[in-house]
Scaffold this active site. Structure first.
Site, PDB file in Angstrom:
ATOM      1  N   SER A 138       4.490   1.309   7.686  1.00 12.97           N
ATOM      2  CA  SER A 138       4.209   2.637   7.121  1.00 12.97           C
ATOM      3  C   SER A 138       3.549   3.514   8.182  1.00 12.97           C
ATOM      4  CB  SER A 138       3.284   2.507   5.912  1.00 12.97           C
ATOM      5  OG  SER A 138       3.810   1.580   4.998  1.00 12.97           O
TER       6      SER A 138
ATOM      7  N   HIS B 126       9.157   1.152   3.078  1.00 18.60           N
ATOM      8  CA  HIS B 126      10.297   1.177   4.008  1.00 18.60           C
ATOM      9  C   HIS B 126      11.178  -0.048   3.715  1.00 18.60           C
ATOM     10  CE1 HIS B 126       7.952  -1.865   6.075  1.00 18.60           C
ATOM     11  NE2 HIS B 126       6.960  -1.012   6.244  1.00 18.60           N
TER      12      HIS B 126
ATOM     13  N   HIS C 262       9.459  -3.486   3.204  1.00 14.87           N
ATOM     14  CA  HIS C 262       8.904  -3.726   1.864  1.00 14.87           C
ATOM     15  C   HIS C 262      10.030  -4.087   0.885  1.00 14.87           C
ATOM     16  CE1 HIS C 262       5.676  -0.791   3.315  1.00 14.87           C
ATOM     17  NE2 HIS C 262       4.973  -1.851   2.998  1.00 14.87           N
TER      18      HIS C 262
ATOM     19  N   GLY D 105       4.697 -10.347   3.831  1.00 20.69           N
ATOM     20  CA  GLY D 105       5.433 -10.310   5.090  1.00 20.69           C
ATOM     21  C   GLY D 105       4.745 -11.080   6.206  1.00 20.69           C
TER      22      GLY D 105
ATOM     23  N   GLN E 197      -2.873 -12.013   7.712  1.00 17.00           N
ATOM     24  CA  GLN E 197      -3.095 -11.700   6.294  1.00 17.00           C
ATOM     25  C   GLN E 197      -2.435 -12.763   5.412  1.00 17.00           C
ATOM     26  OE1 GLN E 197      -2.851  -7.680   4.329  1.00 17.00           O
ATOM     27  NE2 GLN E 197      -0.731  -8.293   4.097  1.00 17.00           N
TER      28      GLN E 197
ATOM     29  N   ASP F 232       2.398  -9.344   8.945  1.00 21.29           N
ATOM     30  CA  ASP F 232       0.937  -9.444   8.905  1.00 21.29           C
ATOM     31  C   ASP F 232       0.597 -10.926   8.759  1.00 21.29           C
ATOM     32  OD1 ASP F 232       0.168  -6.431   8.575  1.00 21.29           O
ATOM     33  OD2 ASP F 232       1.808  -6.778   7.193  1.00 21.29           O
TER      34      ASP F 232
ATOM     35  N   MET G 191       0.843  -1.203   0.000  1.00 20.30           N
ATOM     36  CA  MET G 191       0.000   0.000   0.000  1.00 20.30           C
ATOM     37  C   MET G 191       0.883   1.259   0.000  1.00 20.30           C
ATOM     38  SD  MET G 191      -3.395  -0.967   2.057  1.00 20.30           S
ATOM     39  CE  MET G 191      -2.760  -0.759   3.684  1.00 20.30           C
ATOM     40  N   GLY G 192       2.157   1.090  -0.346  1.00 23.35           N
ATOM     41  CA  GLY G 192       3.037   2.246  -0.482  1.00 23.35           C
ATOM     42  C   GLY G 192       3.578   2.762   0.834  1.00 23.35           C
TER      43      GLY G 192
HETATM   44  P1  AMP Z   1       1.538  -2.931   3.442  1.00 22.09           P
HETATM   45  O1  AMP Z   1       2.052  -1.878   2.519  1.00 22.09           O
HETATM   46  O2  AMP Z   1       1.571  -2.534   4.873  1.00 22.09           O
HETATM   47  O3  AMP Z   1       0.207  -3.493   3.004  1.00 22.09           O
HETATM   48  O4  AMP Z   1       2.548  -4.127   3.351  1.00 22.09           O
HETATM   49  C1  AMP Z   1       2.860  -4.719   2.122  1.00 22.09           C
HETATM   50  C2  AMP Z   1       3.605  -6.006   2.369  1.00 22.09           C
HETATM   51  O5  AMP Z   1       4.802  -5.727   3.083  1.00 22.09           O
HETATM   52  C3  AMP Z   1       2.794  -6.990   3.238  1.00 22.09           C
HETATM   53  O6  AMP Z   1       2.986  -8.298   2.741  1.00 22.09           O
HETATM   54  C4  AMP Z   1       3.416  -6.808   4.596  1.00 22.09           C
HETATM   55  O7  AMP Z   1       3.301  -7.954   5.407  1.00 22.09           O
HETATM   56  C5  AMP Z   1       4.860  -6.542   4.225  1.00 22.09           C
HETATM   57  N1  AMP Z   1       5.533  -5.850   5.309  1.00 22.09           N
HETATM   58  C6  AMP Z   1       5.111  -4.739   5.960  1.00 22.09           C
HETATM   59  N2  AMP Z   1       5.978  -4.401   6.935  1.00 22.09           N
HETATM   60  C7  AMP Z   1       6.966  -5.334   6.899  1.00 22.09           C
HETATM   61  C8  AMP Z   1       8.152  -5.560   7.651  1.00 22.09           C
HETATM   62  N3  AMP Z   1       8.495  -4.752   8.658  1.00 22.09           N
HETATM   63  N4  AMP Z   1       8.938  -6.606   7.335  1.00 22.09           N
HETATM   64  C9  AMP Z   1       8.592  -7.434   6.320  1.00 22.09           C
HETATM   65  N5  AMP Z   1       7.502  -7.297   5.554  1.00 22.09           N
HETATM   66  C10 AMP Z   1       6.690  -6.262   5.846  1.00 22.09           C
END
Ligand code: AMP
Length: 280
Positions: free
Chosen positions: A187, A34, A37, A148, A154, A151, A30-31
């Site tokens: 994020s 960091h 990601h 990741g 998820q 989550d 979702m952008g």
């Molecule tokens: P999001 O943008 O928060 O929807 O995350 C996108 C993907 O990045 C998801 O599969 C998350 O589980 C993964 N993700 C988010 N934070 C981390 C992290 N700190 N370490 C590893 N993967 C992550």
């Protein structure tokens, strides 16, 4: 790096890569990217010929309009970061490209994985996650999707979705990337005040304490003590559950499950943070 907003353009590119026999790895996000990601993109880069990353703040998975509105958006920085780790294609579509009129997902049987923990506090969240992942996979036609363990629920829902729909894609669960003090990168951390950022480390400390104690203590008492401890630091503790990794159901003894984890969600300064650690 290619940049696309249109589903049709993406499909055309994907078809060309498939025709050339290239393997595609996909990282949905979702952008407000960091290092966490980027670690997913790097893994996808190492294991595939082509890497697609999507940046799409999916309205279907937000049950809280303010959370959706406040979700950080930084597409230009995201594009630079993705370019720096050799992502091939950034797909950043508007809502109508992802959900065109008349498009409906099939009915998914998530086997209750969407019900407890996040499911309790964010009704409809996982239906929204399943919907967007199903649609993005339809567009990307990737052989692998990288998600990741941060989550974890998820990830379990997506594994189940892939099994339920028999999708030809491998779901790769990736290790949680943490700040030096242990806070899981997110994020949402961008929205923490400096003081709240310092306090947030107690999530990791708490989970790590449970990891150390779980083999030798009564889990029920350990859980209650951990919740009390978190309440000292955070405005609200939505849940803290020690669960079997297989079905995400709470466990009462350490011995029974093959793999177990502890998951929590807390609020601080109006920001909701989640984390988990594998304890077995
Ligand atoms: P999001 O943008 O928060 O929807 O995350 C996108 C993907 O990045 C998801 O599969 C998350 O589980 C993964 N993700 C988010 N934070 C981390 C992290 N700190 N370490 C590893 N993967 C992550």
């Amino acid at each position: 790096m290619l940049f696309m907003k249109k589903a049709a353009a993406l499909k055309q590119q994907v078809e060309a890569w498939h025709a050339a026999g290239e393997r595609i790895g996909f990282v949905p996000t979702m952008g407000a990217l960091h290092r966490g990601h980027l670690s997913l993109v790097e893994r996808a880069r190492a294991e595939n010929d082509r890497v697609i990353c999507s940046v799409f703040v999916n309205p279907a998975q937000f049950n809280d309009a303010t959370d959706l509105e406040k979700y950080p958006r930084r597409l230009e920085e995201d594009a630079e970061m993705l370019d720096s780790v050799y992502c091939d294609l950034l797909f950043a579509p508007p809502v109508e490209e992802v959900y065109p009129e008349g498009w409906e997902p099939p009915v998914f049987d998530l086997k209750g994985l969407d019900q407890n923990m996040e499911g309790t506090y964010r009704p409809g969240h996982f239906a929204g996650v399943a919907k967007v992942i199903y649609r993005l996979l339809e567009l990307c036609q990737a052989q692998s999707i990288y998600m990741g363990k941060k989550d974890f629920q998820q990830l379990s829902v997506v594994r189940r979705l892939v099994e339920d729909q028999n999708l030809p894609v491998e779901v790769v669960g990736c290790t949680t990337f943490r700040e030096n003090d242990g806070l899981a990168m997110s994020s949402r951390n961008l929205r923490l005040s400096p003081e709240a950022r310092k306090t947030a480390v107690h999530i990791y400390k708490n989970l790590d304490f449970i990891r150390q104690q779980a083999p030798k203590q009564n889990l029920k008492q350990l859980r209650l003590k951990a919740i009390e401890d978190l309440k000292q630091y955070f405005d609200l503790v939505d849940y803290l559950e020690i669960v079997d990794a297989k079905d995400l159901q709470p466990i009462e003894d350490y011995e029974t499950p093959q793999e177990a984890l502890v998951c929590t969600a807390v609020h601080i300064d109006g920001v909701r943070l989640i984390d988990n650690i594998q304890i077995k």
